[in-house]
Design a protein around this motif. Structure first.
Motif, PDB file in Angstrom:
ATOM      1  N   LEU A   3     -37.974  66.293  42.700  1.00  0.00           N
ATOM      2  CA  LEU A   3     -37.421  64.936  42.057  1.00  0.00           C
ATOM      3  C   LEU A   3     -37.090  65.221  40.523  1.00  0.00           C
ATOM      4  N   TYR A   4     -35.664  64.695  40.702  1.00  0.00           N
ATOM      5  CA  TYR A   4     -34.866  64.842  39.470  1.00  0.00           C
ATOM      6  C   TYR A   4     -34.896  63.442  38.820  1.00  0.00           C
ATOM      7  N   ARG A  13     -26.431  59.731  38.667  1.00  0.00           N
ATOM      8  CA  ARG A  13     -25.326  59.795  39.850  1.00  0.00           C
ATOM      9  C   ARG A  13     -24.641  61.004  39.622  1.00  0.00           C
ATOM     10  N   ALA A  14     -24.390  61.352  38.358  1.00  0.00           N
ATOM     11  CA  ALA A  14     -23.488  62.802  38.138  1.00  0.00           C
ATOM     12  C   ALA A  14     -24.405  63.876  38.627  1.00  0.00           C
ATOM     13  N   ILE A  15     -25.851  64.027  38.526  1.00  0.00           N
ATOM     14  CA  ILE A  15     -26.524  64.966  38.983  1.00  0.00           C
ATOM     15  C   ILE A  15     -26.379  65.078  40.460  1.00  0.00           C
ATOM     16  N   ALA A  16     -26.553  63.889  40.847  1.00  0.00           N
ATOM     17  CA  ALA A  16     -26.458  63.816  42.520  1.00  0.00           C
ATOM     18  C   ALA A  16     -25.288  64.222  43.034  1.00  0.00           C
ATOM     19  N   ALA A  17     -24.136  63.988  42.671  1.00  0.00           N
ATOM     20  CA  ALA A  17     -22.807  64.420  42.935  1.00  0.00           C
ATOM     21  C   ALA A  17     -22.706  66.133  42.884  1.00  0.00           C
ATOM     22  N   ALA A  18     -23.467  66.584  42.352  1.00  0.00           N
ATOM     23  CA  ALA A  18     -23.580  68.138  42.242  1.00  0.00           C
ATOM     24  C   ALA A  18     -24.486  68.945  43.143  1.00  0.00           C
ATOM     25  N   LEU A  19     -25.211  68.071  43.890  1.00  0.00           N
ATOM     26  CA  LEU A  19     -26.143  68.346  44.783  1.00  0.00           C
ATOM     27  C   LEU A  19     -25.776  68.147  46.284  1.00  0.00           C
ATOM     28  N   LYS A  27     -31.564  51.580  45.956  1.00  0.00           N
ATOM     29  CA  LYS A  27     -31.509  50.838  44.509  1.00  0.00           C
ATOM     30  C   LYS A  27     -32.025  51.586  43.524  1.00  0.00           C
ATOM     31  N   THR A  28     -33.047  52.382  43.752  1.00  0.00           N
ATOM     32  CA  THR A  28     -33.854  53.091  42.476  1.00  0.00           C
ATOM     33  C   THR A  28     -33.686  54.531  42.590  1.00  0.00           C
ATOM     34  N   HIS A  29     -33.013  55.087  43.372  1.00  0.00           N
ATOM     35  CA  HIS A  29     -32.766  56.451  43.711  1.00  0.00           C
ATOM     36  C   HIS A  29     -32.036  56.949  44.628  1.00  0.00           C
ATOM     37  N   ILE A  30     -31.729  58.198  44.642  1.00  0.00           N
ATOM     38  CA  ILE A  30     -30.736  58.778  45.594  1.00  0.00           C
ATOM     39  C   ILE A  30     -31.120  59.897  46.269  1.00  0.00           C
ATOM     40  N   GLU A  31     -31.326  59.767  47.811  1.00  0.00           N
ATOM     41  CA  GLU A  31     -31.883  60.847  48.476  1.00  0.00           C
ATOM     42  C   GLU A  31     -30.704  61.660  48.934  1.00  0.00           C
ATOM     43  N   LEU A  32     -31.052  63.038  48.761  1.00  0.00           N
ATOM     44  CA  LEU A  32     -30.124  63.984  48.995  1.00  0.00           C
ATOM     45  C   LEU A  32     -30.159  64.642  50.339  1.00  0.00           C
ATOM     46  N   GLY A  33     -29.017  65.602  50.829  1.00  0.00           N
ATOM     47  CA  GLY A  33     -29.045  66.025  51.991  1.00  0.00           C
ATOM     48  C   GLY A  33     -30.181  67.103  52.497  1.00  0.00           C
ATOM     49  N   ASN A  34     -30.750  67.701  51.120  1.00  0.00           N
ATOM     50  CA  ASN A  34     -31.851  68.576  51.678  1.00  0.00           C
ATOM     51  C   ASN A  34     -33.086  68.036  51.478  1.00  0.00           C
ATOM     52  N   GLY A  35     -33.198  66.983  51.292  1.00  0.00           N
ATOM     53  CA  GLY A  35     -34.502  66.274  51.218  1.00  0.00           C
ATOM     54  C   GLY A  35     -35.048  66.069  49.788  1.00  0.00           C
ATOM     55  N   ASP A  36     -34.163  66.459  48.772  1.00  0.00           N
ATOM     56  CA  ASP A  36     -34.646  66.210  47.199  1.00  0.00           C
ATOM     57  C   ASP A  36     -34.155  64.733  46.879  1.00  0.00           C
ATOM     58  N   VAL A  37     -34.608  64.555  45.848  1.00  0.00           N
ATOM     59  CA  VAL A  37     -34.342  63.025  45.381  1.00  0.00           C
ATOM     60  C   VAL A  37     -34.056  63.015  43.877  1.00  0.00           C
ATOM     61  N   VAL A  38     -32.779  62.149  43.656  1.00  0.00           N
ATOM     62  CA  VAL A  38     -32.647  62.211  42.385  1.00  0.00           C
ATOM     63  C   VAL A  38     -32.858  60.764  41.962  1.00  0.00           C
ATOM     64  N   SER A  39     -33.717  60.398  40.661  1.00  0.00           N
ATOM     65  CA  SER A  39     -33.896  59.016  40.423  1.00  0.00           C
ATOM     66  C   SER A  39     -33.924  59.013  38.808  1.00  0.00           C
ATOM     67  N   TRP A  40     -34.222  57.701  38.028  1.00  0.00           N
ATOM     68  CA  TRP A  40     -33.829  57.652  36.881  1.00  0.00           C
ATOM     69  C   TRP A  40     -34.608  56.700  36.156  1.00  0.00           C
ATOM     70  N   CYS A  41     -34.598  56.639  34.797  1.00  0.00           N
ATOM     71  CA  CYS A  41     -35.192  55.614  34.011  1.00  0.00           C
ATOM     72  C   CYS A  41     -33.971  54.734  33.743  1.00  0.00           C
TER      73      CYS A  41
END
Length: 654
Positions: A3-4, A13-19, A27-41
Motif C-alpha cells: 500500500l502506497y 496518480r504520479a506514483i501509480a503511473a509508474a507501477l 474514488k479513494t485509491h488506485i488498484e494496480l495490475g499486480n494487486g498493489d494499491v496506491v492511496s493518498w491523504c
C-alpha cells in the motif's frame, strides 16, 4: 499487497503511473495490475483536537482554565476528509507492506506518519514501512525514486520535529489567544485577539518599523571627495573619498559619517591644488561563483523584487508548475543545494531547454554541461533539494504570465550552474593628500561568466551590488605623485528605514538574526532557518493580511490600527522574534538528531504558563473599545459577536 500512501491525489496518480497496469481507478485509491494499491491523504486528514474534545467545560473561555496543557495529546479526523481516512483504515488492515509517500519535508513526513499511528498499525508492520521520496512528478523521475526506497524509521527525527512544531503552535496559540482575548474584553474590546508563535513577532517587526519611520528625524552629514589628475596640467582622471581619522571620531556618528560641516569644509580647503601620493596600491583578481539554485524563500524574494508578486501567489504558482504541469521539482524546499546524483539528469534537462521556444533556449544552448558548480553538495542535502526544472519540455504547455515568469526564474538559476565564474580585477588605492587619507576602489570585468544571464535584469540578486566601483583607474604605481585639483563637499541626509515590502519582509524572516537583541541568540540564529519555514512563511504573511493586522499601500506593507494596538498591548516577549526564532533553531536541531522532543517542549510549556499569568496583568488600555470587523474571507477564524469568545477560533495556532 503493498500500500502506497501519498500526501495528495496528484502524487498518488504520479506514483501509480509508474507501477504495473492495468489500473482500476477508485474514488479513494488506485488498484494496480499486480494487486498493489496506491492511496493518498488529501493534505492533513487529522488535526489537533480542540480543548473541548479533552474536556467539555473548556468550550467556554475562562481564565481559570488556563493554561491548558494536554497530558496525552489527541488527534481527530477532519470532517471534510473523513471518508478518505475510513478508506485508508480498511486498506492499511489489508496491506502486508506500507510505503510512506508523503512530500519530502518534515510536514510531509508527519502527515503520513500520524495517519499510520492513528490507525493503530501493528509494531511489526510499522517496523517494515518504507519511505518513498519524490520531488519530481514526471514518470522517469518517479520510476527512479521507486528503485531507491528508504527505511521510514530513518526519518523519525524529521517527523518528531514536525510533531513538536504542531503541538507548540497549538499550546502557544490556544492558550495565549484565549488569555489575551479575555483580558482585552475587560477594556471593552469585544473581538478575538489572536496570538501566534510566529505571526505575532512578524507583526511586531512591521509595527516597530512603522514606529521607527514615524519617529525618524533626518540629520545632515558630509563627505569630501578629492578630484585627482595624473599631473596638474591634465584633466581629472578619478575621484577619491576622504576617510576621517581617529581624531575626527568625536565629530562622527556611529557609522563614521562626519556631522560637522565646518570640519568637512576645512578638509576641502586644505586639499585643493595639492600633491596626492599613492601611499598603498592593492591589485587582485576576484572570482564570483554563480548563485545557488533557489529554495522557496529565495524564489519568493526574487519574484517579489522582479515581478511584485507576493509570497502566497509565488507558492500557488509553484504548486501549479509542480503538480499540474510537472515542470519543476518539489517547491516547498528550504535547501539550495543539489545531490551529485542529479548530475546524471542535468544533460537531459539542458537539452530539453535548449530545444524549446522560450527565451531560456539560447541560455541553455550556451551552457557548459561539463561544469560542476558548488551547488552539487551531498552534505547539504536533507529531505529535499533545491527547486530546479524537470526534464519535461514547457513547449505546448499554455503557461499564464505568472507561471512563465516563475518558471524562467527557476530555469535561469539552474542554468547559471553551467556557466563559468564572473571574474574581475579589483584595485584599491590609498592616497595621502595634505595629511589626510583618501581611498578609491575600482573594479574591471575580465570575464562576464554567469552574469551574462542577468545582463538585462534590473532587480536581481546578481546585480544588486553594482556601485561606482565600476569607475576605472589609470595605471598607477606605489609612491607615485598625483595631483588633487580640488576638493568637493557633498552634503547628504540620513534616510529613515524603508517600509517592508513582500521581498524585504521575507528576507527579514529568513535573516531574523538581524532583528534579535540577545547577542548569544543572534550568534545561534545566523546558522538557523529563521522565523517560520520556507513552507509556512507565505501562509503566515497571508494570514496577517486576512486578519486585517497588515495592509498594503502600493508595494509597502503597513500595520493597521488594530495590528498596532495588539502589539502595543502585548508584552514585549511575545512581539520579538528572539524566542520563536530560537524555537525554530531547536526544531531544526531535532530534525537533525541534535536535540530531542522533551528539550523543546518542556521549556516551552513553562514559558506559555508564565505568559498566561502575565496576561492577567496587562491593562490593554491602547485597544479600541469597538470590535474590529475584518472583511469576510473563505477561511473563518471567528465570528465577531459576543458569543464568539466562548468558542475556539479555527486555525489560531499558526
Amino acid at each position: 499487497m503493498k500500500l502506497y500512501i501519498a500526501e495528495k491525489p496528484s502524487l498518488g496518480r504520479a506514483i501509480a503511473a509508474a507501477l504495473p497496469k492495468p489500473h482500476k481507478n477508485c474514488k479513494t485509491h488506485i488498484e494496480l495490475g499486480n494487486g498493489d494499491v496506491v492511496s493518498w491523504c488529501i493534505g492533513h486528514i487529522l488535526a489537533q483536537a480542540d480543548p473541548e474534545d479533552y474536556d467539555g467545560d473548556l468550550k467556554k473561555w475562562r481564565m481559570d482554565t488556563l493554561p491548558f496543557i494536554p497530558q496525552e495529546w489527541k488527534l481527530k479526523p477532519i470532517t471534510r476528509t473523513r471518508a478518505q481516512l475510513t478508506a485508508l483504515r480498511k486498506l492499511v488492515k489489508q496491506a502486508d507492506e506500507i510505503i510512506h509517500a508523503g512530500d519530502p519535508d518534515r510536514e510531509g513526513q508527519l502527515l503520513v506518519d500520524e495517519v499510520i499511528d492513528y490507525l493503530n498499525v501493528s509494531k511489526k508492520k510499522k517496523s517494515t514501512v518504507k519511505r518513498l521520496l519524490i520531488s519530481d512528478l514526471n514518470l522517469p523521475a518517479v520510476k527512479r525514486a521507486l528503485t531507491t526506497l528508504k527505511d521510514n524509521k530513518d526519518y523519525i527525527a524529521l517527523s518528531v520535529s514536525a510533531l513538536a512544531r504542531s503541538r507548540a503552535d497549538w499550546l502557544y496559540g490556544i492558550n495565549l489567544t484565549r488569555a489575551y482575548t479575555l483580558q482585552g474584553q475587560k477594556s471593552g474590546f469585544n473581538s478575538v485577539l489572536s496570538v501566534g508563535r510566529v505571526q505575532t513577532p512578524l507583526l511586531g517587526l512591521v509595527v516597530r518599523r512603522g514606529q521607527e519611520i514615524a519617529n525618524f528625524v533626518s540629520k545632515p552629514f558630509f563627505e569630501v571627495e578629492a578630484h585627482i589628475a595624473l599631473t596638474p596640467e591634465q584633466p581629472v582622471s578619478f575621484t577619491a573619498k576622504w576617510q576621517p581619522s581617529e581624531n575626527c571620531q568625536p565629530y562622527c556618528d556611529e557609522e563614521g559619517r562626519i556631522l560637522v560641516k565646518a570640519l568637512a569644509e576645512n578638509v576641502v580647503n586644505r586639499i585643493g591644488n595639492q600633491p596626492a601620493q599613492v601611499q598603498q596600491l592593492e591589485k587582485s583578481e576576484k572570482k564570483q561563483a554563480p548563485p545557488l539554485p533557489f529554495n522557496l524563500s529565495q524564489l519568493q524574494i526574487s519574484a517579489a523584487k522582479q515581478f511584485s508578486m507576493n509570497a502566497k501567489l509565488v507558492l500557488d504558482v509553484c504548486q501549479s508548475l509542480y503538480e499540474k504541469h510537472k515542470l519543476i521539482t518539489y517547491p516547498r524546499s528550504d535547501c539550495r543545494y543539489l545531490p551529485k546524483e542529479q548530475l546524471k539528469q542535468s544533460g537531459a534537462i539542458i537539452d530539453t531547454l535548449a530545444k524549446g521556444s522560450l527565451p531560456c533556449a539560447k541560455q541553455a544552448q550556451d551552457a557548459n554541461k561539463a561544469l560542476v558548480s558548488k551547488a552539487w553538495n551531498d552534505k547539504n542535502i536533507t529531505a529535499h533539494h533545491a527547486i530546479i526544472p524537470t526534464e519535461k519540455s514547457p513547449d505546448n504547455i499554455n503557461l499564464n504570465t505568472f507561471e512563465k515568469n516563475i518558471y524562467l526564474l527557476i530555469v535561469r538559476q539552474y542554468l547559471v550552474q553551467f556557466y563559468p565564474a564572473f571574474v574581475f580585477d579589483q584595485t584599491k588605492v590609498n592616497l595621502l593628500i595634505a595629511g589626510g587619507l583618501f581611498t578609491r576602489t575600482a573594479k574591471t570585468t575580465k570575464q562576464i561568466g554567469w552574469k551574462v544571464l542577468f545582463s538585462k535584469s534590473k532587480h536581481t540578486e546578481a546585480n544588486s551590488n553594482n556601485t561606482n566601483d565600476e569607475q576605472e583607474l589609470p595605471p598607477l604605481v606605489q609612491g607615485q605623485m598625483l595631483h588633487c585639483s580640488h576638493g568637493e563637499l557633498i552634503e547628504k541626509h540620513t534616510s529613515p528605514p524603508q517600509y517592508f515590502t513582500d521581498a524585504t519582509l521575507l528576507a527579514a524572516m529568513t535573516g531574523i538574526a538581524r532583528y534579535v537583541n540577545d547577542p548569544q541568540i543572534k550568534k545561534v540564529l545566523k546558522e538557523s532557518d529563521g522565523l517560520g519555514t520556507d513552507a509556512t512563511r507565505a501562509g503566515i504573511i497571508d494570514l496577517l493580511f486576512k486578519r486585517n493586522f497588515l495592509t498594503r499601500q502600493g508595494k509597502q506593507i503597513h500595520a493597521t490600527d488594530i495590528g498596532i494596538a495588539l502589539i502595543n498591548a502585548l508584552p514585549e516577549m511575545a512581539t520579538l522574534p528572539d524566542m520563536t526564532a530560537q524555537w525554530e533553531a531547536t526544531l531544526t536541531a531535532i530534525s537533525e538528531k541534535k536535540a530531542n522532543y522533551l528539550s523543546f517542549m518542556q521549556p516551552l510549556t513553562e514559558t506559555v504558563s508564565a505568559m498566561v499569568i502575565g496576561a492577567t496583568q496587562q491593562p490593554f488600555t491602547g485597544l479600541p473599545k469597538v470590535a474590529f470587523k475584518p472583511k469576510r474571507t473563505k477561511r473563518k477564524f471567528s465570528s465577531h459577536s459576543k458569543k464568539s469568545t466562548n468558542k475556539v477560533p479555527r486555525k489560531i495556532a499558526s
